[in-house]
Design an enzyme around this catalytic site. Structure first.
Site, mmCIF file in Angstrom:
data_model
loop_
_atom_site.group_PDB
_atom_site.id
_atom_site.type_symbol
_atom_site.label_atom_id
_atom_site.label_comp_id
_atom_site.label_asym_id
_atom_site.label_seq_id
_atom_site.Cartn_x
_atom_site.Cartn_y
_atom_site.Cartn_z
ATOM 1 N N ASP A 60 0.515 -1.157 0.374
ATOM 2 C CA ASP A 60 -0.138 -0.012 -0.005
ATOM 3 C C ASP A 60 1.027 1.106 -0.345
ATOM 4 O O ASP A 60 1.788 1.317 0.187
ATOM 5 C CB ASP A 60 -0.669 -0.574 1.419
ATOM 6 C CG ASP A 60 -2.109 0.668 1.037
ATOM 7 O OD1 ASP A 60 -2.421 1.759 -0.060
ATOM 8 O OD2 ASP A 60 -3.081 0.477 2.191
ATOM 9 N N ASP A 104 -10.065 3.801 -3.346
ATOM 10 C CA ASP A 104 -11.518 2.980 -2.973
ATOM 11 C C ASP A 104 -12.618 3.067 -3.890
ATOM 12 O O ASP A 104 -13.130 3.356 -3.119
ATOM 13 C CB ASP A 104 -11.551 3.346 -1.356
ATOM 14 C CG ASP A 104 -10.160 2.534 -0.477
ATOM 15 O OD1 ASP A 104 -8.845 2.654 -1.448
ATOM 16 O OD2 ASP A 104 -9.544 2.346 0.299
HETATM 17 C C1 GAL Z 1 -5.742 1.331 1.612
HETATM 18 C C2 GAL Z 1 -6.084 0.536 0.256
HETATM 19 C C3 GAL Z 1 -7.099 -0.830 0.405
HETATM 20 C C4 GAL Z 1 -7.269 -1.646 2.207
HETATM 21 C C5 GAL Z 1 -6.989 -0.026 2.736
HETATM 22 C C6 GAL Z 1 -5.819 -0.353 4.496
HETATM 23 O O1 GAL Z 1 -5.148 2.158 1.408
HETATM 24 O O2 GAL Z 1 -6.311 0.840 -0.756
HETATM 25 O O3 GAL Z 1 -7.576 -1.475 -0.434
HETATM 26 O O4 GAL Z 1 -5.826 -1.834 2.353
HETATM 27 O O5 GAL Z 1 -5.879 0.416 2.584
HETATM 28 O O6 GAL Z 1 -5.193 0.169 5.546
#
Ligand code: GAL
Length: 366
Positions: free
Chosen positions: A134, A189
């Site tokens: 991430d 997301d």
């Molecule tokens: C976001 C990501 C999500 C999930 C989340 C976890 O940045 O896009 O899919 O992994 O973090 O905190």
């Protein structure tokens, strides 16, 4: 690791699996992961092609150990990660885990900046087969350089690990990530509602040139069966992700699936579109009055068409063979949700399509 695309054979078709985030956020523990893996087998998902069980953010303890290694939260994963991976492997599945390229994960837990080689080595020892990296808490860092370092770190473990790049499409990863990872997020997301699914879909329309075997655009994990999506909306979401050659990472509670949700995410003829060996991502060929037509070319010369009705009234969506790039000849038409042949067609296809749904037709030349 040259400038070309990856071609290591680890993701010849888009990866399929389950990830904890969309439904459970940080509420992950050993029991959830193991029960989800067991449900993947019992529900028929494994036989339908799903492979990876991925634990997302929330698995780490708040501190690294004295050696500097990431450790699992002892309350949530009392037997450690390797024991969970072993159980997942014993079910004939692959195990995936999450970290973040910055100083902390998006949940504020310890992340991997400066520890890339150490963490990759540890993940490999635990039996990780799929790694999502991430992009939170990375201020001042360049994604291209840092993800290239991750690719080297993963490569150095000598374990085959699918690398999932998650910088939300900010630095146009489709232009550079294909030589680094197997999939890269193209958007922010996803949320479990129709406007979010449609907004993400719109962002994919011009990206088809960039994806192919071992390097896939990732419009984010599935929300099928989650939140406010109706079953028609869930089916449209699933079929459009298949047209996009998207990774199919289920994000619902596999332990408690209504039959119609299970039926949607295991639909064999829709999955076959996603997993078509040619690996050519589909594209939008028509858009007018809240109706769209998406087209994907398949191995063997057949085509799949999704007629998408984004509006609130039923519509008959018409698409000409010219728009589909088909010569003026007759095709056999199969409805992939109904799993039934329709009559043949020549010149034009007509699809009666309910609101917020997609009719999905496979056209096979005679
Ligand atoms: C976001 C990501 C999500 C999930 C989340 C976890 O940045 O896009 O899919 O992994 O973090 O905190």
């Amino acid at each position: 690791m040259g400038l070309g695309r990856l071609s290591d054979g680890l993701a010849p078709t888009p990866p399929m699996g389950w990830n904890s985030w969309n439904r459970f956020k940080g509420n992950v523990d050993e029991r959830l992961v193991i029960e989800s893996a067991e449900a993947m087998v019992a529900s028929g998902m494994r036989d339908a092609g799903y492979r990876y069980v991925v634990v997302d953010d929330g698995w780490m303890a708040p501190q690294r150990d004295r050696d500097g290694d990431l450790v699992a939260d002892p309350a949530r994963f009392p037997r450690g990660i390797a024991a969970v991976a072993d159980r997942v492997h014993a079910l004939g599945l692959g195990f995936g885990i999450y970290t973040d390229a910055g100083t902390n994960t998006c949940m504020g837990l310890p992340a991997s900046l400066g520890y890339e080689f150490r963490d990759a080595r540890r993940f490999a020892e635990w039996g990780v087969d799929y790694l999502k990296v991430d992009w939170c808490h990375t201020s001042g860092m360049g994604p291209r350089t840092l993800y290239a370092k991750w690719a080297m770190a993963v490569h150095a473990t000598r374990r085959p690990i699918v690398l999932s790049i998650c910088e939300w499409g900010r630095a146009r990863p489709w232009e550079w990530a294909g030589s680094i990872g197997h999939l890269w997020r193209t958007t922010w997301d996803i949320q479990p509602d129709w406007p979010s699914v449609m907004a993400i879909l719109d962002r994919q329309a011009d990206l088809h040139r960039f994806s192919g075997p071992d390097h896939w655009n990732d419009p984010d994990m599935l929300e099928v069966g989650n939140g406010e999506l109706t079953i028609d909306e869930s089916r449209a979401h699933f079929a459009l992700w298949a047209i996009l050659a998207a990774p199919l990472m289920a994000g619902n509670d596999l332990r408690d699936m209504p039959d119609e949700v299970r039926g949607a995410i295991t639909a064999p003829e829709i999955i076959a579109i996603d997993q078509d060996p040619l690996g050519r991502q589909g594209r939008r060929v028509q858009s007018k009055d809240a109706c769209e037509v998406w087209l994907r070319e398949l191995a063997g010369g057949s085509r799949v068409v999704a007629a998408l009705n984004r509006g609130t009234a039923s519509r008959e969506i018409a698409v000409t063979f010219g728009e589909l790039g088909i010569d003026d000849r007759r095709v056999r038409v199969r409805d992939l949700w109904e799993r039934a042949d329709r009559s043949t067609a020549a010149g034009e296809i007509l699809a009666d399509t309910a609101p917020h749904s997609a009719t999905v037709l496979r056209l096979v030349p005679y």
